[in-house]
Structure formats: C-alpha cells, structure tokens
Write a protein that holds these residues in place. Structure first.
Motif, PDB file in Angstrom:
ATOM      1  N   ASP A  76       0.845  -1.194   0.000  1.00 40.57           N
ATOM      2  CA  ASP A  76       0.000   0.000   0.000  1.00 40.57           C
ATOM      3  C   ASP A  76       0.882   1.246   0.000  1.00 40.57           C
ATOM      4  N   LEU A  77       0.585   2.154  -0.905  1.00 44.88           N
ATOM      5  CA  LEU A  77       1.363   3.389  -1.040  1.00 44.88           C
ATOM      6  C   LEU A  77       0.506   4.575  -0.629  1.00 44.88           C
ATOM      7  N   ALA A  78       0.028   4.553   0.607  1.00 46.97           N
ATOM      8  CA  ALA A  78      -0.841   5.619   1.081  1.00 46.97           C
ATOM      9  C   ALA A  78      -0.108   6.951   1.064  1.00 46.97           C
ATOM     10  N   ALA A  79      -0.794   7.988   0.586  1.00 45.30           N
ATOM     11  CA  ALA A  79      -0.171   9.303   0.459  1.00 45.30           C
ATOM     12  C   ALA A  79       0.136   9.928   1.819  1.00 45.30           C
ATOM     13  N   ASP A  80      -0.600   9.516   2.860  1.00 46.98           N
ATOM     14  CA  ASP A  80      -0.448  10.145   4.173  1.00 46.98           C
ATOM     15  C   ASP A  80       0.306   9.278   5.172  1.00 46.98           C
ATOM     16  N   GLY A  81       0.992   8.250   4.700  1.00 46.02           N
ATOM     17  CA  GLY A  81       1.707   7.374   5.625  1.00 46.02           C
ATOM     18  C   GLY A  81       2.800   6.593   4.922  1.00 46.02           C
ATOM     19  N   SER A  82       3.536   5.798   5.704  1.00 43.62           N
ATOM     20  CA  SER A  82       4.607   4.992   5.147  1.00 43.62           C
ATOM     21  C   SER A  82       4.034   3.809   4.390  1.00 43.62           C
ATOM     22  N   PRO A  83       4.711   3.382   3.326  1.00 42.01           N
ATOM     23  CA  PRO A  83       4.248   2.195   2.592  1.00 42.01           C
ATOM     24  C   PRO A  83       4.206   0.975   3.507  1.00 42.01           C
ATOM     25  N   VAL A  84       3.181   0.146   3.328  1.00 41.94           N
ATOM     26  CA  VAL A  84       2.976  -1.031   4.174  1.00 41.94           C
ATOM     27  C   VAL A  84       2.741  -2.250   3.300  1.00 41.94           C
ATOM     28  N   GLU A  85       3.480  -3.322   3.566  1.00 33.73           N
ATOM     29  CA  GLU A  85       3.267  -4.595   2.881  1.00 33.73           C
ATOM     30  C   GLU A  85       2.273  -5.446   3.660  1.00 33.73           C
ATOM     31  N   SER A 136      -4.129 -25.662  -7.002  1.00 36.63           N
ATOM     32  CA  SER A 136      -4.589 -27.055  -7.100  1.00 36.63           C
ATOM     33  C   SER A 136      -5.770 -27.185  -8.053  1.00 36.63           C
ATOM     34  N   GLY A 137      -5.773 -26.399  -9.108  1.00 36.80           N
ATOM     35  CA  GLY A 137      -6.847 -26.474 -10.084  1.00 36.80           C
ATOM     36  C   GLY A 137      -8.146 -25.862  -9.616  1.00 36.80           C
ATOM     37  N   ARG A 138      -8.127 -25.138  -8.497  1.00 33.41           N
ATOM     38  CA  ARG A 138      -9.313 -24.471  -7.959  1.00 33.41           C
ATOM     39  C   ARG A 138      -9.186 -22.964  -8.143  1.00 33.41           C
ATOM     40  N   LEU A 139     -10.311 -22.289  -8.286  1.00 34.96           N
ATOM     41  CA  LEU A 139     -10.338 -20.860  -8.582  1.00 34.96           C
ATOM     42  C   LEU A 139     -10.472 -20.057  -7.288  1.00 34.96           C
ATOM     43  N   PHE A 140      -9.585 -19.064  -7.143  1.00 31.80           N
ATOM     44  CA  PHE A 140      -9.624 -18.170  -5.991  1.00 31.80           C
ATOM     45  C   PHE A 140      -9.629 -16.724  -6.471  1.00 31.80           C
ATOM     46  N   ALA A 141     -10.292 -15.884  -5.682  1.00 28.37           N
ATOM     47  CA  ALA A 141     -10.320 -14.450  -5.959  1.00 28.37           C
ATOM     48  C   ALA A 141      -9.904 -13.711  -4.701  1.00 28.37           C
ATOM     49  N   ALA A 142      -9.081 -12.663  -4.873  1.00 31.48           N
ATOM     50  CA  ALA A 142      -8.624 -11.858  -3.745  1.00 31.48           C
ATOM     51  C   ALA A 142      -9.088 -10.424  -3.931  1.00 31.48           C
ATOM     52  N   GLU A 143      -9.751  -9.878  -2.914  1.00 30.69           N
ATOM     53  CA  GLU A 143     -10.122  -8.465  -2.917  1.00 30.69           C
ATOM     54  C   GLU A 143      -8.924  -7.685  -2.371  1.00 30.69           C
ATOM     55  N   LEU A 144      -8.248  -6.953  -3.240  1.00 32.16           N
ATOM     56  CA  LEU A 144      -6.950  -6.416  -2.889  1.00 32.16           C
ATOM     57  C   LEU A 144      -7.029  -5.242  -1.922  1.00 32.16           C
ATOM     58  N   ARG A 145      -8.097  -4.478  -1.962  1.00 34.70           N
ATOM     59  CA  ARG A 145      -8.241  -3.406  -0.980  1.00 34.70           C
ATOM     60  C   ARG A 145      -8.531  -3.979   0.406  1.00 34.70           C
ATOM     61  N   ALA A 146      -9.450  -4.936   0.463  1.00 28.32           N
ATOM     62  CA  ALA A 146      -9.861  -5.500   1.750  1.00 28.32           C
ATOM     63  C   ALA A 146      -8.848  -6.488   2.302  1.00 28.32           C
ATOM     64  N   GLY A 147      -8.047  -7.089   1.418  1.00 29.38           N
ATOM     65  CA  GLY A 147      -7.067  -8.072   1.878  1.00 29.38           C
ATOM     66  C   GLY A 147      -7.661  -9.412   2.186  1.00 29.38           C
ATOM     67  N   THR A 148      -8.770  -9.741   1.534  1.00 27.71           N
ATOM     68  CA  THR A 148      -9.413 -11.035   1.764  1.00 27.71           C
ATOM     69  C   THR A 148      -9.354 -11.872   0.498  1.00 27.71           C
ATOM     70  N   ALA A 149      -9.361 -13.197   0.657  1.00 31.32           N
ATOM     71  CA  ALA A 149      -9.348 -14.114  -0.479  1.00 31.32           C
ATOM     72  C   ALA A 149     -10.336 -15.235  -0.220  1.00 31.32           C
ATOM     73  N   ARG A 150     -10.957 -15.723  -1.284  1.00 34.62           N
ATOM     74  CA  ARG A 150     -11.963 -16.770  -1.138  1.00 34.62           C
ATOM     75  C   ARG A 150     -11.969 -17.647  -2.379  1.00 34.62           C
ATOM     76  N   GLU A 151     -12.463 -18.846  -2.207  1.00 31.15           N
ATOM     77  CA  GLU A 151     -12.593 -19.764  -3.340  1.00 31.15           C
ATOM     78  C   GLU A 151     -13.942 -19.573  -4.008  1.00 31.15           C
ATOM     79  N   LEU A 152     -13.957 -19.643  -5.332  1.00 30.06           N
ATOM     80  CA  LEU A 152     -15.183 -19.633  -6.111  1.00 30.06           C
ATOM     81  C   LEU A 152     -15.418 -21.052  -6.615  1.00 30.06           C
ATOM     82  N   PRO A 153     -16.501 -21.678  -6.236  1.00 32.13           N
ATOM     83  CA  PRO A 153     -16.737 -23.076  -6.640  1.00 32.13           C
ATOM     84  C   PRO A 153     -17.112 -23.168  -8.113  1.00 32.13           C
ATOM     85  N   VAL A 154     -16.196 -23.683  -8.916  1.00 29.26           N
ATOM     86  CA  VAL A 154     -16.414 -23.821 -10.355  1.00 29.26           C
ATOM     87  C   VAL A 154     -15.868 -25.172 -10.801  1.00 29.26           C
ATOM     88  N   PRO A 155     -16.260 -25.646 -11.985  1.00 27.10           N
ATOM     89  CA  PRO A 155     -15.672 -26.890 -12.508  1.00 27.10           C
ATOM     90  C   PRO A 155     -14.181 -26.706 -12.753  1.00 27.10           C
TER      91      PRO A 155
END
Length: 724
Positions: free
Chosen positions: A66-75, A127-146
């Motif tokens: 994160d490159l916030a304009a009002d603070g130090s960068p944070v990984e 492992s052949g499974r689909l995942f999506a990460a919300e980059l602002r929120a910092g959360t990741a979840r699996e999407l059940p697909v073939p």
C-alpha cells in the motif's frame, strides 16, 4: 505433487551450512524468496506482487504494498496458499504442469495471477481451484467452479472471471454468480481442440502464454481455438516404470504440420464471430492486443517468419484490415510488449531498421542506433517506457548492461542509473524498478513516484555463500562479449595456467554475459573447483544488433566458431591452459558442447552435453525453421548443423574426446531421442562416451537431489577427463 508445509523451511543459518550444489538446488538457483510479477494500480495506490516466505520456500504468497499518500508504505499478504488449501498438498493437472514447463516455472503456490483494470480484484488458481482476492480489503476466497482451472482472468470491470477447464473457456461471476461455458471442444474434437489456451509453439517459442483476451468493455472476449489434430504424435515413456502407459505428446517437429489456430470474438451471451485473415499465408498468431486505445490488434506471421502483418480487427464483423506489414530476408523477431496502441491510437512496435533495433510510434522511429531496444514496458500519453542495451553506434557501450529508458518525441531519458540489468513496471506516476548488479546478490526492487523513491520491496532470497570473481571483457576480432572467472584466492603472480571450462549457452534468445552477480554463481563454483571459467556470447545471442543475432541464419555451427575465437583471444590475456579445455552446457549449450568435442577435438578435450539438440529435424517448427528453413527444401542446412547426419558423424577419423551426455527421460521439449540418436551414432563410429539418463526428469530438472548431484557428477567427469 508439492506439499505446502512450513515445517520444511530451513532458517537462513541452517541453509547456509549446506554445500553450494545443495543450496543451489534447494533455492532453485537462488530465485526463491525473490519478489516478482509486479502490477501497479492505475491510481498509484498499491503494488501487487508474489513472493515466498524464504529462500527455500517454493510456495509464493500474493502480496500488496500500500502506497498511502499520508503514511509509510505497508506490505501485507493478500492470499496465502497454505491457508487457502488448509495445509493440504497442491495437486497440478497435466495441462497446468505443461504450462509451467513451457514458462520454466518451478515455484508453487500463487505462481501467476491476473487483475481487473483497477487492480482491485485478483484471480489465481491453486490445485486447479479458482480463488479471488479483494486487494483493498485483503481477503481471499474460493469460487466453486468446474476444474481443473487454468489461467483465470478477471474482466476489466471486475464483475466476471474467465478461465479454462478441460479445454473449454468458461466464465463465472466474481461474486460467486452463475458459471457457464462460452466455448467447448466440439464433438470428436474433445482432447484435440481447446479454447482459450496457447498451443505448444506459442508458449514455448513465441512467449505467448495466453489464449484469451477480454474486451475493454468487459462484454466479450477474443478466444483462440487450437486444434492439434494435424500435429504428429510422439510418445514419452518412463523406462524406469514399465507399468505406466507412455504419455502422448503432440509435437510439431521441423517440417511437419502445426496446430490449426483460429480466433473468435465470443460474447458473454455466447454469440460467436470468427476473425478472418489469410491464415494460409500467415498461420502463426504471434501477438494479440486489445485496449481502449483502438481496435483489437493482431500480429500474424508467415511460416518462414520472413513476413508479418499487423491487423486491426472489427469485433462485430470479424474482418481485419492491415495496419502495417514487415518483411526481412532472414526472419522477423518477436518482442515483449508490442505491438500495441498508444493512447492516441498510434501503432507502437519494435523494428529492425537501418541496421539497428528501434522503437517506432506511428511511422516515426523514436530511437536510433545508439540503443538496441529489447522490450516495451509501458505506453502513456507522454512517453514510452522501454528496456534496451547499447547499440552498435553507442560511443561508450557498457558490456552486459540492460537499462530502462523513458522515450518520447523530445528525446530519450535513462531511468535506471547504476551499472547492471534493469527492468520496470509502470502505471500512472508509479514505477517499480527491478535491478540486478555485479555488486549485489539477487535483485533489488525500488518503488518510485515521479522518479523519487517511495519504498523498497524486500527480497527473501538465500545468500549463496560465494562471490563471483568475474571480469567482463571482449574477445577476438568480432569483439565477442565474454566473462572470465578465476578461482577464489587464485594468485596470478604465480604464473600458473589453469585448466579451462567454457560455460556457454551460446545461442538465440539467451544472453549469459550480463552485468549481474547471480548470473555467474554456478560458473564461480566451477571456477573454485580449479578451473578458469569462460562464458562467451557469440553470434546468434541477443542484445547487440540485429545483424549479430541473424548471422547464424542457415548455419548454427558458427556459434562454435565464436567460442573458439573467444577462447584463443582470452588466452593471450588470462592464465588459460589451452592443453586442458573442457566445455559444458544445457539445451542449446548442450548442443554446442557436444559439437565442440566432435567438430573441434583439436581445441576441446572434454564435454558435458545436457539435454542437447542433436538431430535438428526433431526440434519444433517455429524455432528451427526460423534459423534453418524447411528441412524438405534446406536439407543441407540441417545436415551441416546437426550432430547426427544421415551418413553418421562428421569427421569420424578425428581424435576421440570424452563426452558425457545427460538427458531427462520426461523431457517433452528436447526429447531424449536426441541423446539416443547421438549415442547410437557415436557407438557406430566407435567413439567412447558416457550417457546419464534421468528418470522422470523434464527439461527443467526441478528435482532437488537431481539438480544437486548433476553439478557434482559434472565436476567429477571433467576432472577425470582432463587428468586433474
């Protein structure tokens, strides 16, 4: 199978106690733990990348800086594969393993990802499974697909994710909405037809790993349909396991049919329109670009690669119009990042013009012979970001250096300053500059805003425990770029001449003489075994000029001539014992090494040939025909350049030199038939040689114990052969 188990990770201190060969293997050539695959948000608020937790950890995590304009960068971690898989072993499908082999990907975890236009959503497969990460929120979840899922990519608006499973292109809602197939292999084509995947030669030789592209409006996609029915089938077996069935591989060897590749515009409603061009004359779909700056853009090549068309596509009708045409009497090279449109709608390309490799925007070259342009990194309204090395006309060329430049109509400005090898990723006013130098291990990553450093991205790569003692220089009348490495602690005042080990790749697409420390780690380890190690980049290698690269057209044996010239020239300035000269190499370097002892036993006294191409008719169409033409019309070129001709080996009466041939039995790129045909010809000619078959090993040799022991066995063979 890869076990994502943090308990297996060694501390830096314990890893450092390992021998160099074991550490070199365990760290995958000291690449693990290195941050890579950067994406910058267009608003400059964050940088996304992958990195594993340590220099011995294969499992990459997805990270956000994160490159916030009002603070130090944070990984922060955006996705941890161990948590998402619950600590279970990672399972890869055969198709995914093949994709990773083509890209030389040896890591695990999140090895690749794609984002929406705003860089707020990332999609990736585990492992052949689909995942999506919300980059602002910092959360990741699996999407059940073939599954098994391959190459998931969000739409630019972030509402959908397209992916490939079982040869079908599918799309699902990014919020977990309905999943459906947009294109599936038709009837009898199942198993031979795929939608959305790159064919073998596109991934292996054209560096096109993708097979589908979203429209800027997120309402449709360009989708490649590949039918490999015409391609000849080869069978790869593991003799160590006779109970297993051989694996069938569709391999387009030189002079044989390629896969049939078509392109379709497919809407989210399933509507389909074929894109039409002269596929008979231009069968290779080399590049696809689709942005808001213009119509979909294709680069298609003739089979002999001497002519190419840049085509703009009408996505409603499927028709194409020519934007530009190129011709070359040797071949037309392909480059990263181009062709593309500038924001003003001008064609951006890299071209060989006037003996130089230049950047062209519209019809105007923006660089001259002082630069040898290698890639386009980013295009904005006010500049083009490129990587380039010194051109033939440079007044003070820096040997082995690659720099990042900002180019526009007002001139050229160098972004990277320190000597080394640099690349960059840019969006808006933020640039991620990745630098490798001779005075630092690995690579350093700096994040710049308007040229000023905001942050650095830490590397967890392992320290090798040795420092290359390297001299970059030139050798011979052709000024061949060279590196010379002497043993640690060697005292030149003793006047002792050292046995020589040439350590080249020596062929197209791979430059070995670079101003970067990690490039020479293995060479220095060999030097510390008592050798003077020479690395030479002769004609055919990249980074100097179009003429230099294309000098091997029709005759690849010229690469050996340059190794000999460099060796003899360097012996006048360095303590090289020309009565004890060995050579080692892998892939093209293996071909060069075997050729050295067979064609020039007066110069070379021993060789280690790893995964060598020996019968050039057995290598793939797009690569081999570029240099030697069609074997049906240019048989002499193949006989001259191959190590095994129809009538046997060249010069059977020459002295016999020790030769060790190493080959992985599971190699689907340079198949083991190359080594076996060479061995048969050597046996028929009464030439002693050794063959080391590697069961279950591919062209990458990813197995740790194999990679470690290969270094030890090579040293033992070379010392025995040279009487050391």
């Amino acid at each position: 199978m890869t076990t994502l188990n943090p308990e297996n990770h060694e501390t830096d201190a314990s890893a450092q106690r390992l021998s160099f060969p074991r550490l070199h293997a365990r760290t995958q050539r000291f690449s693990l733990g290195t941050p890579r695959a950067f994406t910058v948000a267009p608003d400059g608020s964050r940088v996304v990348f992958v990195r594993s937790a340590s220099g011995t950890d294969r499992a990459n995590q997805l990270w956000v800086l994160d490159l916030a304009a009002d603070g130090s960068p944070v990984e922060r971690v955006a996705a941890d594969p161990r948590a998402l898989l619950g600590g279970s072993a990672e399972q890869l499908s055969a198709a995914e393993r093949a994709r990773r082999e083509r890209s030389r990907e040896g890591g695990a975890g999140v090895v690749g990802y794609a984002t929406d236009a705003a860089v707020e959503l990332a999609a990736f497969a585990l492992s052949g499974r689909l995942f999506a990460a919300e980059l602002r929120a910092g959360t990741a979840r699996e999407l059940p697909v073939p599954g098994p899922v391959i190459d998931p990519r969000p739409s630019p608006d972030g509402r959908h994710i397209a992916y490939v499973a079982e040869g079908a292109l599918r799309v699902t809602g990014a919020d977990g909405g309905p999943d459906r197939a947009l294109a599936e292999p038709e009837g009898a084509g199942a198993g031979t037809v795929t939608y959305g995947l790159a064919e073998f030669i596109a991934a292996e030789e054209m560096q096109r790993s993708r097979g589908f592209w979203w429209s800027p409006e997120s309402d449709r996609l360009l989708v490649a349909r590949v039918d490999d029915t015409p391609v000849r089938r080869w069978w790869i077996a593991d003799p160590a396991h006779p109970e297993r069935q051989p694996e069938q591989v569709a391999y387009p060897a030189a002079g044989t049919p390629n896969a049939d590749v078509r392109l379709f515009v497919i809407g989210l409603d399933g509507a389909r329109t074929e894109v039409v061009w002269d596929r008979e004359r231009y069968p290779y779909l080399a590049r696809v670009h689709w942005s808001a700056s213009g119509a979909p853009l294709l680069l298609v090549q003739a089979r002999d690669q001497r002519s190419a068309l840049y085509l703009a596509v009408d996505p409603d009708a499927g028709t194409t119009r020519m934007v530009h045409a190129d011709e070359d009497e040797d071949w037309l090279e392909l480059f990263p990042g181009v062709p593309c449109w500038s924001p003003s709608g001008q064609l951006v390309r890299i071209a060989d013009e006037g003996g130089a490799r230049v950047l062209a925007v519209g019809e105007r070259p923006l660089t001259g012979p002082q630069l040898h342009v290698r890639a386009v990194l980013d295009v904005t309204d006010d500049s083009v970001l490129i990587s380039a090395s010194a051109g033939e006309a440079a007044t003070d060329p820096a040997l082995g250096e690659v720099h990042v430049y900002r180019v526009n109509e007002l001139g050229v400005e160098r972004v990277s300053q320190e000597p080394g090898v640099h690349s960059a990723v840019r969006a808006g006013d933020v640039t991620v500059l990745v630098s490798a130098t001779l005075d630092h291990y690995g690579s350093r990553v700096r994040v710049l805003r308007d040229g000023k450093q905001l942050a650095t991205v830490v590397s967890h790569a392992q320290q090798p425990g040795l420092t290359p003692r390297v001299t970059l220089t030139e050798g011979g009348a052709r000024r061949i770029p060279c590196a010379v490495l002497l043993p640690t602690g060697y005292d030149p005042s003793t006047g002792t001449r050292l046995p020589v080990l040439l350590d080249p790749y020596g062929g197209p697409h791979a430059q070995r003489v670079l101003s970067a420390r990690n490039v020479f780690l293995t060479s220095q380890w060999f030097a510390d075994q008592g050798f003077a190690v020479v690395v030479a980049d002769g004609r055919g290698t990249p980074g100097r000029s179009p003429a230099w690269e294309k000098a091997v057209k029709g005759d690849l044996t010229r690469t050996l001539d340059d190794q000999v010239e460099a060796l003899h020239a360097l012996a006048e300035r360095f303590p090289l014992d020309l009565d004890r000269v060995a050579i080692r190499g892998w892939s093209f370097g293996g071909y060069l090494s075997a050729m050295a002892v067979l064609r020039r036993p007066d110069v070379f006294h021993a060789a280690v040939a790893g995964a060598p191409v020996t019968d050039l008719r057995l290598y793939d169409t797009h690569y081999q025909e570029r240099y030697l033409g069609d074997p049906a019309t240019s048989p002499e070129a193949y006989r001259t350049s191959s190590l095994v001709a129809d009538e046997g080996l060249v010069d059977p009466a020459e002295p016999h030199r020790p030769l060790l041939v190493i080959h992985g039995l599971a190699d689907d790129n340079v198949v083991v038939a190359h080594a076996l045909r060479l061995s048969s010809a050597l046996l028929a000619a009464g030439r002693p040689h050794e063959v080391l078959p590697l069961s279950g090993v591919t062209h990458m040799t990813p197995q740790e114990q194999v990679a470690e022991n290969l270094l030890l066995l090579q040293v033992d063979f070379l010392k025995r052969s040279l009487g050391l």
